[in-house]
Design an enzyme around this catalytic site. Structure first.
Site, PDB file in Angstrom:
ATOM      1  N   PRO A  31       0.850  -1.190   0.000  1.00  0.00           N
ATOM      2  CA  PRO A  31       0.000   0.000   0.000  1.00  0.00           C
ATOM      3  C   PRO A  31       0.886   1.241   0.000  1.00  0.00           C
ATOM      4  CG  PRO A  31       0.069  -0.988   2.192  1.00  0.00           C
ATOM      5  CD  PRO A  31       0.785  -1.929   1.271  1.00  0.00           C
ATOM      6  N   LEU A  32       0.589   2.204  -0.864  1.00  0.00           N
ATOM      7  CA  LEU A  32       1.363   3.436  -0.950  1.00  0.00           C
ATOM      8  C   LEU A  32       0.393   4.609  -1.045  1.00  0.00           C
ATOM      9  CD1 LEU A  32       4.052   2.246  -3.523  1.00  0.00           C
ATOM     10  CD2 LEU A  32       4.493   2.812  -1.123  1.00  0.00           C
ATOM     11  N   GLN A  85      -6.229  -1.425   3.574  1.00  0.00           N
ATOM     12  CA  GLN A  85      -5.407  -1.079   4.733  1.00  0.00           C
ATOM     13  C   GLN A  85      -6.025   0.083   5.506  1.00  0.00           C
ATOM     14  OE1 GLN A  85      -1.566   1.107   4.773  1.00  0.00           O
ATOM     15  NE2 GLN A  85      -0.667  -0.840   5.468  1.00  0.00           N
ATOM     16  N   CYS A 115       3.646   3.389   9.282  1.00  0.00           N
ATOM     17  CA  CYS A 115       3.821   4.663   8.585  1.00  0.00           C
ATOM     18  C   CYS A 115       4.618   5.635   9.459  1.00  0.00           C
ATOM     19  CB  CYS A 115       2.470   5.283   8.234  1.00  0.00           C
ATOM     20  SG  CYS A 115       2.615   6.879   7.387  1.00  0.00           S
ATOM     21  N   LYS A 154       1.078  -4.413   9.132  1.00  0.00           N
ATOM     22  CA  LYS A 154       2.307  -3.953   8.497  1.00  0.00           C
ATOM     23  C   LYS A 154       3.003  -2.994   9.452  1.00  0.00           C
ATOM     24  CE  LYS A 154       4.210  -2.208   4.137  1.00  0.00           C
ATOM     25  NZ  LYS A 154       5.125  -1.144   4.615  1.00  0.00           N
ATOM     26  N   ASN A 215       9.875  -6.496   3.719  1.00  0.00           N
ATOM     27  CA  ASN A 215       9.669  -5.246   2.989  1.00  0.00           C
ATOM     28  C   ASN A 215      10.858  -4.329   3.242  1.00  0.00           C
ATOM     29  OD1 ASN A 215       7.679  -2.335   3.474  1.00  0.00           O
ATOM     30  ND2 ASN A 215       8.139  -3.213   1.490  1.00  0.00           N
ATOM     31  N   ASP A 217      13.761  -2.038   0.494  1.00  0.00           N
ATOM     32  CA  ASP A 217      14.864  -2.192  -0.462  1.00  0.00           C
ATOM     33  C   ASP A 217      14.645  -3.313  -1.468  1.00  0.00           C
ATOM     34  OD1 ASP A 217      16.057  -0.096   0.809  1.00  0.00           O
ATOM     35  OD2 ASP A 217      17.601  -1.275   1.816  1.00  0.00           O
ATOM     36  N   ARG A 240       8.565   1.141  -3.000  1.00  0.00           N
ATOM     37  CA  ARG A 240       9.046   2.250  -3.830  1.00  0.00           C
ATOM     38  C   ARG A 240       9.612   1.776  -5.168  1.00  0.00           C
ATOM     39  NH1 ARG A 240      13.393   4.868  -0.685  1.00  0.00           N
ATOM     40  NH2 ARG A 240      13.579   2.795   0.254  1.00  0.00           N
TER      41      ARG A 240
END
Length: 352
Positions: A31-32, A85, A115, A154, A215, A217, A240
């Site tokens: 989720p972003l 989410q 976050c 998360k 999660n 890199d 990302r």
């Protein structure tokens, strides 16, 4: 050359089991905020049809008071598996929001406890819950009791390097009923700086029985494989690395299933995807979609001749036609340069 060890290949051969939900991919799209809307998820799913997708995070307090679903919570009935989410620090509000998420079609409900953004943490949400493990456990229990789908979490490894508490925190989440935990291998203080500390994900995997997703890199197939080998995680989540590159989840998924690497999209193919992304955002959200598309377009415009100038122009587009024209001219220019310029990224490139 990237290779899968026999042990890893065997470990990942079976579907990912999240509670009673079976997912036929070990690669998830993170989720972003401001990114993983319905349009973006459709592009990612084109290349990774069986991967779990996540909506942007939804404010449970906002849902409680407004009593109507925000557009970011909208899911396509055909886009399965899908997780919605949520974030907040109020167990009752989160339980209520989770019920709404299930009614909307969520296959799982994910609770954001990672976050790092100040406007989220200062109100008790996101990674601030790492400092309130008892409340975090209460939240998970409340949501688990409210819905009949798996509840997942998360999070990060800790608040600072001196406050890395992920081992205790993750165990509390499992005991509270979480059926999977995704761990970003950075502290809240790190934000997105420095290297992800995958070794902490490995430590969590050794003490928990529920699936652990790594999660941080994951910018390439090579990074995903190295992370899985090092951590023993049950899967990886791409974040990302998918900005301007919705191919990544599918590339990793394909490699884990077949041991073969997909050809890297050419600059022209990436720009063709950008063109479609812009068109779809405009059709879905109108002029607001065009404004939101600016950042996406600049992410696509990397690694080819003329990319820097194109980025600057795409960052200020006012209309869909202006953006489409810029992309079309860039594609025409690249095609005029011949095959070598089309297929070989410039040193500026970071395709993932």
């Amino acid at each position: 050359m990237v290779t899968l060890s026999p042990a890893l290949k065997e470990r990942l051969a079976a579907p990912l089991q999240i509670g009673d939900l079976e997912v036929n991919s070990r690669v998830l799209q993170s989720p972003l905020s401001g990114v993983t809307d319905l349009v973006f998820r459709r592009l990612v799913r084109r290349y990774a049809p069986t991967s779990m997708m996540y909506t942007e995070m939804v404010n449970a307090t906002g849902l409680h008071y407004v009593k109507e679903l925000p557009r970011i919570m909208e899911v396509d009935p055909n886009e399965r598996p899908i997780s919605i989410q949520l974030f907040d620090c109020r167990p009752d509000f989160l339980a209520e929001a989770a019920q709404m998420a299930v009614d909307e079609g969520a296959d799982t409900v994910d609770i954001n406890m990672g976050c790092p953004v100040n406007k989220i943490t200062k109100n008790g949400g996101g990674s601030s819950l790492l400092r309130q493990p008892e409340l975090a456990g209460e939240i998970v229990r409340s949501v688990v009791n409210a819905v009949n789908v798996p509840v997942t979490v998360k999070t990060r490894i800790g608040w600072t390097d001196k406050e890395i508490n992920i081992l205790d925190f993750a165990k509390r989440m499992e005991d509270a009923g979480a059926r999977m935990i995704t761990i970003h291998g950075r502290t809240r203080a790190q934000g997105y700086n420095g290297a992800a500390k995958w070794e902490w994900i490995a430590k969590v995997k050794q003490v928990l029985s529920i699936p652990i997703i790594a999660n941080g890199d994951i910018f390439s197939v090579d990074a995903a494989v190295r992370c899985l080998e090092m951590t023993g995680a049950d899967g990886v989540m791409c974040s990302r690395g998918t900005l301007g590159y919705p191919f990544l989840v599918g590339e990793v998924d394909h490699f884990l299933k077949t041991g073969e690497q997909k050809p890297v999209p050419t600059p022209v193919e990436r720009l063709q995807c950008a063109r479609e992304h812009l068109q779809m955002l405009w059709e879905y959200k109108g002029d607001r979609g065009v404004r939101q598309a600016r950042k996406h377009m600049t992410w696509y415009a990397k690694g080819f001749a003329g990319a820097a100038d194109l980025r600057g122009q795409l960052s200020t587009i006012e209309t869909v036609h202006q953006g489409l024209d810029l992309i079309d001219r860039a594609i025409e220019y690249l095609l005029s340069l011949g095959n070598e310029a089309i297929s070989n990224p410039t040193p500026e490139a970071d395709p993932a």
